[in-house]
Design a protein around this motif. Structure first.
Motif, PDB file in Angstrom:
ATOM      1  N   GLU A   1     -32.872  32.781  23.031  1.00  0.00           N
ATOM      2  CA  GLU A   1     -31.650  33.176  23.787  1.00  0.00           C
ATOM      3  C   GLU A   1     -32.156  33.863  25.189  1.00  0.00           C
ATOM      4  O   GLU A   1     -33.288  34.528  25.407  1.00  0.00           O
ATOM      5  N   SER A   2     -31.265  33.357  26.097  1.00  0.00           N
ATOM      6  CA  SER A   2     -31.726  33.806  27.686  1.00  0.00           C
ATOM      7  C   SER A   2     -30.471  33.778  28.508  1.00  0.00           C
ATOM      8  O   SER A   2     -29.478  32.810  28.194  1.00  0.00           O
ATOM      9  N   ALA A   3     -30.540  34.659  29.402  1.00  0.00           N
ATOM     10  CA  ALA A   3     -29.456  34.679  30.362  1.00  0.00           C
ATOM     11  C   ALA A   3     -29.711  33.747  31.466  1.00  0.00           C
ATOM     12  O   ALA A   3     -29.045  33.788  32.576  1.00  0.00           O
ATOM     13  N   ALA A   4     -31.151  33.091  31.560  1.00  0.00           N
ATOM     14  CA  ALA A   4     -31.593  32.229  32.880  1.00  0.00           C
ATOM     15  C   ALA A   4     -30.910  30.578  32.686  1.00  0.00           C
ATOM     16  O   ALA A   4     -31.394  29.867  33.557  1.00  0.00           O
ATOM     17  N   TYR A   5     -30.427  30.338  31.361  1.00  0.00           N
ATOM     18  CA  TYR A   5     -30.120  28.889  31.190  1.00  0.00           C
ATOM     19  C   TYR A   5     -29.089  28.324  32.398  1.00  0.00           C
ATOM     20  O   TYR A   5     -29.428  27.080  32.844  1.00  0.00           O
ATOM     21  N   GLU A   6     -28.176  28.947  32.914  1.00  0.00           N
ATOM     22  CA  GLU A   6     -27.387  28.593  33.927  1.00  0.00           C
ATOM     23  C   GLU A   6     -28.219  28.242  35.189  1.00  0.00           C
ATOM     24  O   GLU A   6     -28.200  27.101  35.932  1.00  0.00           O
TER      25      GLU A   6
ATOM     26  N   GLY B   1     -34.410  37.159  32.862  1.00  0.00           N
ATOM     27  CA  GLY B   1     -33.409  36.811  32.027  1.00  0.00           C
ATOM     28  C   GLY B   1     -33.937  36.538  30.259  1.00  0.00           C
ATOM     29  O   GLY B   1     -32.667  36.326  29.472  1.00  0.00           O
ATOM     30  N   THR B   2     -35.033  36.753  30.023  1.00  0.00           N
ATOM     31  CA  THR B   2     -35.444  36.378  28.498  1.00  0.00           C
ATOM     32  C   THR B   2     -36.407  37.535  28.361  1.00  0.00           C
ATOM     33  O   THR B   2     -37.584  37.463  28.619  1.00  0.00           O
TER      34      THR B   2
END
Length: 324
Positions: free
Chosen positions: A297-302, A247-248
């Motif tokens: 920025e990352s899509a993995a934070y959740e 995700g990053t």
């Protein structure tokens, strides 16, 4: 027998996570974090970044780098597996056997500690089937397969590949020291039976930054590219390290036992953290806060921040980062 002195990375670690239950702080986790700049200098420290820790499995990409330098030549998915703490899923086991087959070896060459798969469903399936613990199931089998194949290619003895003075382990220590920019401070036996080598959080962060920013044509760049291309082989489905890499863009990462995390960013910055009490639940939460503070920025934070506290099976609180 005298009690060993605890290093400052533990004793001077600030509180960086709260465990909340119903809005009440029930527990806290102390951690140290080091962030290095693209030139390897230490950019930010929370707690202590210079006293040594055992990175545990976070050392694996650096160990894999030593193997590549020694001639280990694997396709990307298998090189990622050599960097892994895999979940023991079917494709992880098949990949481990593929690595061994490069040198016409089988599972009997593995000397890592027999275990059940890390993945809960696979573990339950294996136990329900009455199967024993096996070295290939254990999360370090990809690394051990890479080690024995590297030794075979060099004509080194396979029976003693875990010995600290074996040329393979000497090369791994030298590679870690080179990328960390500091000598290995201590050595011991890891959970899988191979040597584990201590460096500071600053050194670990520096090493990962150098891996992540390396030219793709170099051995360092090959390791980083393999991890980016196949994050599912570095961990597995449902694992935060896999979600983080996937995700990053440009990021590489490796988690380690006793709550260690190491990250390299494509611009050469590095991050390493150690939760003082070794508790894993705060590890991804703190890392997410550090990455956010750095503007990543990352899509993995959740996924990283998903750390609910349960009461009667229902969420009644969470582990949250503080002070980052």
């Amino acid at each position: 027998m005298s009690t060993p002195h605890a290093p400052a990375v533990l004793t001077e670690a600030p509180v960086l996570a709260h465990m909340l239950r119903g809005g009440f702080v029930e527990s806290v986790h102390r951690a140290s974090v080091a962030v290095t700049a693209a030139d390897g200098s230490i950019e930010r420290v929370l707690g202590d970044g210079v006293s040594p820790i055992f990175p545990r499995s976070a050392n694996k990409p650096l160990q894999a780098l030593a193997m590549v330098r020694l001639g280990l030549d694997l396709p990307d998915h298998l090189l990622a597996l050599a960097c892994s703490s895999h979940s023991g899923l079917p494709y992880h086991l098949a990949g481990t056997r593929e690595i061994l087959a490069v040198a016409s070896l089988d599972e009997s060459a593995l000397q890592n500690t027999p275990d059940y798969p890390y993945d809960a469903a696979e573990r339950d399936r294996v136990i329900a089937g009455g199967e024993p613990k096996r070295a290939v199931y254990q999360n370090c089998s990809g690394k051990h397969a890479g080690m024995v194949v590297t030794c075979a290619g060099q004509g080194w003895p396979l029976e003693t590949y875990r010995d600290v003075d074996h040329p393979l382990q000497v090369a791994m220590a030298d590679t870690l020291a080179e990328l960390a920019g500091e000598p290995v401070a201590a050595m011991a036996v890891d959970g899988c039976g191979a040597p584990v080598m201590a460096v500071s959080l600053g050194g670990l962060a520096r090493a990962f930054g150098r891996l992540a920013a390396a030219d793709p044509s170099t051995a360092e760049g090959r390791v980083a590219a393999a991890m980016r291309a196949h994050p599912e082989y570095v961990g597995g489905e449902g694992r935060d390290v896999t979600a983080l890499i996937a995700g990053t863009p440009g990021l590489i990462a490796k988690d380690g036992a006793e709550a260690v995390y190491a990250v390299g960013l494509a611009d050469g910055r590095g991050i390493a953290l150690k939760v003082a009490d070794g508790g894993q639940r705060a590890r991804p939460v703190i890392l997410a806060a550090v990455l956010r503070a750095l503007g990543v920025e990352s899509a993995a934070y959740e996924t990283l921040e998903d750390a609910p506290v349960l009461g009667h099976g229902e969420p009644v609180g969470a582990v949250v980062a503080v002070g980052v």
